[in-house]
Scaffold this motif. Structure first.
Motif, PDB file in Angstrom:
ATOM      1  N   CYS A  75       0.552  -1.205  -0.282  1.00 28.47           N
ATOM      2  CA  CYS A  75       0.083   0.037   0.082  1.00 28.47           C
ATOM      3  C   CYS A  75       0.717   0.844  -0.099  1.00 28.47           C
ATOM      4  O   CYS A  75       1.010   2.741  -0.668  1.00 28.47           O
ATOM      5  N   CYS A  78       1.655   3.801  -2.792  1.00 27.21           N
ATOM      6  CA  CYS A  78       0.315   4.737  -2.731  1.00 27.21           C
ATOM      7  C   CYS A  78       0.040   5.580  -1.539  1.00 27.21           C
ATOM      8  O   CYS A  78       0.442   7.045  -2.124  1.00 27.21           O
ATOM      9  N   HIS A  79       0.233   4.736  -0.669  1.00 27.32           N
ATOM     10  CA  HIS A  79      -0.662   5.776   0.367  1.00 27.32           C
ATOM     11  C   HIS A  79       0.087   6.097   0.858  1.00 27.32           C
ATOM     12  O   HIS A  79      -0.268   6.859   1.945  1.00 27.32           O
ATOM     13  N   HIS A 112     -14.683  -1.853   5.920  1.00 32.45           N
ATOM     14  CA  HIS A 112     -14.940  -0.676   5.072  1.00 32.45           C
ATOM     15  C   HIS A 112     -13.061  -0.648   4.134  1.00 32.45           C
ATOM     16  O   HIS A 112     -13.364  -1.584   2.763  1.00 32.45           O
ATOM     17  N   MET A 124      -9.177   2.484  -7.087  1.00 31.00           N
ATOM     18  CA  MET A 124      -7.799   1.908  -6.917  1.00 31.00           C
ATOM     19  C   MET A 124      -8.340  -0.014  -7.719  1.00 31.00           C
ATOM     20  O   MET A 124      -9.467   0.017  -7.085  1.00 31.00           O
TER      21      MET A 124
HETATM   22  C1  HEC Z   1      -1.496   2.175  -6.813  1.00 31.31           C
HETATM   23  C2  HEC Z   1      -1.694   2.633  -5.627  1.00 31.31           C
HETATM   24  C3  HEC Z   1      -3.214   2.394  -4.882  1.00 31.31           C
HETATM   25  C4  HEC Z   1      -1.510   1.009  -4.215  1.00 31.31           C
HETATM   26  C5  HEC Z   1      -1.212   0.295  -4.242  1.00 31.31           C
HETATM   27  C6  HEC Z   1      -3.099   0.974  -3.083  1.00 31.31           C
HETATM   28  N1  HEC Z   1      -3.926   2.357  -3.324  1.00 31.31           N
HETATM   29 FE1  HEC Z   1      -6.206   2.020  -2.374  1.00 31.31          FE
HETATM   30  N2  HEC Z   1      -6.595   3.936  -3.204  1.00 31.31           N
HETATM   31  C7  HEC Z   1      -5.879   4.003  -4.481  1.00 31.31           C
HETATM   32  C8  HEC Z   1      -6.456   5.023  -4.659  1.00 31.31           C
HETATM   33  C9  HEC Z   1      -6.527   6.157  -6.230  1.00 31.31           C
HETATM   34  C10 HEC Z   1      -7.523   5.730  -4.458  1.00 31.31           C
HETATM   35  C11 HEC Z   1      -8.757   6.444  -4.346  1.00 31.31           C
HETATM   36  C12 HEC Z   1      -9.736   5.966  -5.687  1.00 31.31           C
HETATM   37  C13 HEC Z   1     -10.877   7.011  -6.304  1.00 31.31           C
HETATM   38  O1  HEC Z   1     -11.496   7.181  -5.169  1.00 31.31           O
HETATM   39  O2  HEC Z   1     -11.347   6.681  -6.683  1.00 31.31           O
HETATM   40  C14 HEC Z   1      -7.608   4.718  -3.119  1.00 31.31           C
HETATM   41  C15 HEC Z   1      -8.565   4.426  -2.077  1.00 31.31           C
HETATM   42  C16 HEC Z   1      -7.946   3.493  -1.204  1.00 31.31           C
HETATM   43  C17 HEC Z   1      -8.778   3.720   0.673  1.00 31.31           C
HETATM   44  C18 HEC Z   1     -10.522   4.486   0.895  1.00 31.31           C
HETATM   45  C19 HEC Z   1     -11.664   4.677   0.072  1.00 31.31           C
HETATM   46  C20 HEC Z   1     -12.965   5.291   0.448  1.00 31.31           C
HETATM   47  O3  HEC Z   1     -13.302   4.798   1.400  1.00 31.31           O
HETATM   48  O4  HEC Z   1     -12.506   6.799   0.494  1.00 31.31           O
HETATM   49  C21 HEC Z   1      -8.664   2.751   1.077  1.00 31.31           C
HETATM   50  C22 HEC Z   1      -8.835   2.353   2.476  1.00 31.31           C
HETATM   51  C23 HEC Z   1      -7.889   2.453   0.774  1.00 31.31           C
HETATM   52  N3  HEC Z   1      -7.110   2.571  -0.843  1.00 31.31           N
HETATM   53  C24 HEC Z   1      -6.500   1.126   0.904  1.00 31.31           C
HETATM   54  C25 HEC Z   1      -5.661   0.469   0.097  1.00 31.31           C
HETATM   55  C26 HEC Z   1      -4.537  -0.744   0.942  1.00 31.31           C
HETATM   56  C27 HEC Z   1      -5.044  -1.129   1.822  1.00 31.31           C
HETATM   57  C28 HEC Z   1      -3.891  -1.194   0.389  1.00 31.31           C
HETATM   58  C29 HEC Z   1      -3.180  -2.080   0.304  1.00 31.31           C
HETATM   59  C30 HEC Z   1      -3.878  -3.427   0.519  1.00 31.31           C
HETATM   60  C31 HEC Z   1      -3.486   0.255  -0.468  1.00 31.31           C
HETATM   61  N4  HEC Z   1      -5.083   0.920  -1.026  1.00 31.31           N
HETATM   62  C32 HEC Z   1      -3.094   0.376  -2.288  1.00 31.31           C
HETATM   63  C33 HEC Z   1      -4.814   3.876  -5.307  1.00 31.31           C
HETATM   64  C34 HEC Z   1      -3.876   2.876  -4.267  1.00 31.31           C
END
Ligand code: HEC
Length: 169
Positions: A75, A78-79, A112, A124
């Motif tokens: 994660c 990106c995060h 969630h 994502m």
């Molecule tokens: C390649 C980039 C990327 C990776 C790697 C990634 N995410 Fe995300 N994530 C995003 C993006 C972009 C959004 C926003 C998506 C949207 O709102 O369209 C997001 C949104 C989220 C959200 C918020 C959802 C909401 O209700 O707004 C959570 C929780 C989350 N990710 C958890 C994770 C977790 C846990 C991991 C690892 C297992 C992870 N992400 C890996 C790009 C990534």
């Protein structure tokens, strides 16, 4: 010498344009062959997308530590380490995720986070194939810890921790 020449000829003969090789259409169906039977077979050991929801395991330090390890693996790009959504991939132009520290995500159910990993969310993609269900709960627990740490006050620290903080310039 002769041998070396022969060998180089053989090696050169291998330089065929791959476009001209006979190959199979990956979508072709072949009735007798179980590998191409419809619907597509999932190789054993991978997670199915249409899986049943699993229950959250008890919250332990080991679970959070496992979650930290998996979070850093999957994660952080990106995060970010802090969960503020400014990871390296985002700095290179990927859509920015929201910070985990906004009110909506602080108030969100832990399930969630699990569901977002399972199904993906907007831009994502799903992590169902990469992160098995127990690790998803572990990561969700770690996100909770990240959220708590961002909101931590000095009074949440032990006197020993406060002393360290006071001595840090
Ligand atoms: C390649 C980039 C990327 C990776 C790697 C990634 N995410 Fe995300 N994530 C995003 C993006 C972009 C959004 C926003 C998506 C949207 O709102 O369209 C997001 C949104 C989220 C959200 C918020 C959802 C909401 O209700 O707004 C959570 C929780 C989350 N990710 C958890 C994770 C977790 C846990 C991991 C690892 C297992 C992870 N992400 C890996 C790009 C990534």
């Amino acid at each position: 010498m002769k041998r070396a020449l022969l060998l180089s000829l053989l090696v050169l003969a291998g330089c065929d344009d791959m476009n001209h090789q006979a190959k199979r259409n990956p979508y072709e169906r072949n009735a007798g062959d179980p590998r191409t039977a419809d619907p597509a077979q999932t190789p054993s050991g991978t997670v199915q997308f249409a899986e049943k929801p699993t229950k959250a395991p008890p919250l332990t330090l080991a679970l959070i530590e496992r979650g930290q390890n998996r979070y850093q693996q999957f994660c952080v790009p990106c995060h970010s380490e802090l969960g503020d959504g400014h990871g390296m991939v985002v700095q290179r132009g990927f859509s920015p995720p929201p910070s985990y520290h906004i009110d909506r995500l602080r108030e969100a159910n832990t399930a969630h986070f699990y569901d977002v990993m399972t199904n993906g969310y907007g831009a994502m993609y799903s992590f169902a194939q990469r992160v098995p269900p127990p690790d998803r709960w572990a990561i969700a627990a770690y996100i909770r810890a990240l959220q708590l740490s961002e909101q931590a006050k000095e009074t949440d620290l032990t006197p020993a921790q406060r002393a360290v903080l006071a001595s840090t310039p």
